[in-house]
Design a protein around this motif. Sequence first.
Motif, short mmCIF file in Angstrom:
data_model
loop_
_atom_site.label_atom_id
_atom_site.label_comp_id
_atom_site.label_asym_id
_atom_site.label_seq_id
_atom_site.Cartn_x
_atom_site.Cartn_y
_atom_site.Cartn_z
N GLN A 44 0.83 -1.21 0.00
CA GLN A 44 0.00 0.00 0.00
C GLN A 44 0.87 1.26 0.00
OE1 GLN A 44 -2.61 0.04 3.38
NE2 GLN A 44 -4.08 -1.34 2.44
N LYS A 45 0.44 2.21 -0.83
CA LYS A 45 1.08 3.53 -0.86
C LYS A 45 0.00 4.59 -0.86
CE LYS A 45 5.41 2.37 -3.00
NZ LYS A 45 6.36 2.63 -4.07
N TYR A 46 0.22 5.61 -0.05
CA TYR A 46 -0.67 6.77 0.01
C TYR A 46 0.14 7.98 -0.41
CZ TYR A 46 -3.32 10.59 2.20
OH TYR A 46 -3.99 11.75 2.45
N ARG A 47 -0.21 8.51 -1.55
CA ARG A 47 0.49 9.67 -2.12
C ARG A 47 2.00 9.42 -2.19
NH1 ARG A 47 -3.29 12.85 -3.70
NH2 ARG A 47 -5.24 12.91 -2.55
N GLY A 48 2.35 8.18 -2.62
CA GLY A 48 3.74 7.81 -2.86
C GLY A 48 4.50 7.25 -1.69
N ALA A 49 3.95 7.32 -0.47
CA ALA A 49 4.65 6.83 0.72
C ALA A 49 3.97 5.55 1.23
CB ALA A 49 4.62 7.89 1.82
N PRO A 50 4.76 4.62 1.77
CA PRO A 50 4.16 3.39 2.33
C PRO A 50 3.14 3.73 3.41
CG PRO A 50 6.55 3.20 2.22
CD PRO A 50 6.21 4.63 1.91
N THR A 51 2.07 2.94 3.44
CA THR A 51 1.01 3.15 4.43
C THR A 51 0.40 1.81 4.81
OG1 THR A 51 -0.93 4.49 4.97
CG2 THR A 51 -0.88 3.49 2.78
N GLU A 52 -0.45 1.83 5.82
CA GLU A 52 -1.11 0.61 6.29
C GLU A 52 -2.56 0.93 6.65
OE1 GLU A 52 1.22 -1.08 9.45
OE2 GLU A 52 2.72 -1.82 8.03
N VAL A 53 -3.44 0.78 5.67
CA VAL A 53 -4.86 1.06 5.85
C VAL A 53 -5.61 -0.27 5.95
CG1 VAL A 53 -6.91 2.08 4.78
CG2 VAL A 53 -4.69 3.20 4.53
N SER A 54 -6.40 -0.42 7.01
CA SER A 54 -7.29 -1.58 7.12
C SER A 54 -8.73 -1.08 7.00
CB SER A 54 -7.08 -2.32 8.44
OG SER A 54 -7.35 -1.47 9.54
N MET A 55 -9.62 -1.97 6.58
CA MET A 55 -10.98 -1.53 6.33
C MET A 55 -11.99 -2.67 6.43
SD MET A 55 -10.36 -0.80 2.26
CE MET A 55 -8.62 -0.42 2.39
N THR A 73 -10.91 1.07 9.20
CA THR A 73 -10.95 0.57 10.58
C THR A 73 -9.73 0.95 11.41
OG1 THR A 73 -10.10 -1.57 9.84
CG2 THR A 73 -12.50 -1.35 10.04
N ASN A 74 -8.87 1.79 10.86
CA ASN A 74 -7.78 2.35 11.65
C ASN A 74 -7.69 3.85 11.35
OD1 ASN A 74 -6.46 2.47 9.16
ND2 ASN A 74 -4.91 0.97 9.67
N ASP A 75 -6.79 4.54 12.03
CA ASP A 75 -6.72 6.00 11.92
C ASP A 75 -5.63 6.50 10.98
OD1 ASP A 75 -8.80 6.32 13.74
OD2 ASP A 75 -7.44 6.27 15.45
N THR A 76 -5.06 5.62 10.19
CA THR A 76 -4.00 6.00 9.26
C THR A 76 -4.52 7.01 8.24
OG1 THR A 76 -3.06 3.79 9.47
CG2 THR A 76 -2.39 5.06 7.55
N PRO A 77 -3.81 8.10 7.98
CA PRO A 77 -4.23 9.03 6.93
C PRO A 77 -4.35 8.29 5.59
CG PRO A 77 -2.49 10.00 8.25
CD PRO A 77 -2.59 8.55 8.66
#
Length: 179
Positions: A44-55, A73-77
Amino acid sequence: MQPKGTILELCQVVRDMDRALEHWTGTIGAGPFFVFEVPVLPGQKYRGAPTEVSMRVAFGFSGGLLIELLQQTNDTPSVFTEMLDARGDGYHHIMLRLPYDEGIERLSGRGYEIAFSGQMPSGERFCLFDTRSADGSYIELMEISVAREDSLARMQRAHLQWDGKTDPVRGMDALAAYA
């Protein structure tokens, strides 16, 4: 199924999945909806940076259109919190039925940038382009495998056979009945 180049899916981002499911099944009559938890997906990448989004995600048809309800289901931008923070629950994105690389070329060629991307556990790539400057939302592209096509066909069969009342919300395991 929808022909190439058309809208496959409409997604609403929500803070309360149960309330959204009640609205979509009870008020609108879409469904039944198949609900499942989506863990952090690979790459996962958010605007080019690694991220960890669960849903938590729910899929159900309304006629020939797939409706996705998505609750992070988490608070990650993310692209989902961007929309929720800006205007609350509501329309977030559509998914185009296009070959993935062709869609990337089309949207990139029009000057749009990928805001969120990753890979499904089964290997299919997906991304959401930020097209808010044009229509206030995002456009999703996804590689649709034979297995994913089968799941979509099962969901649509469930919709066509549904009485509009019985078991409006189901687990993904219920798709086995629509082979």
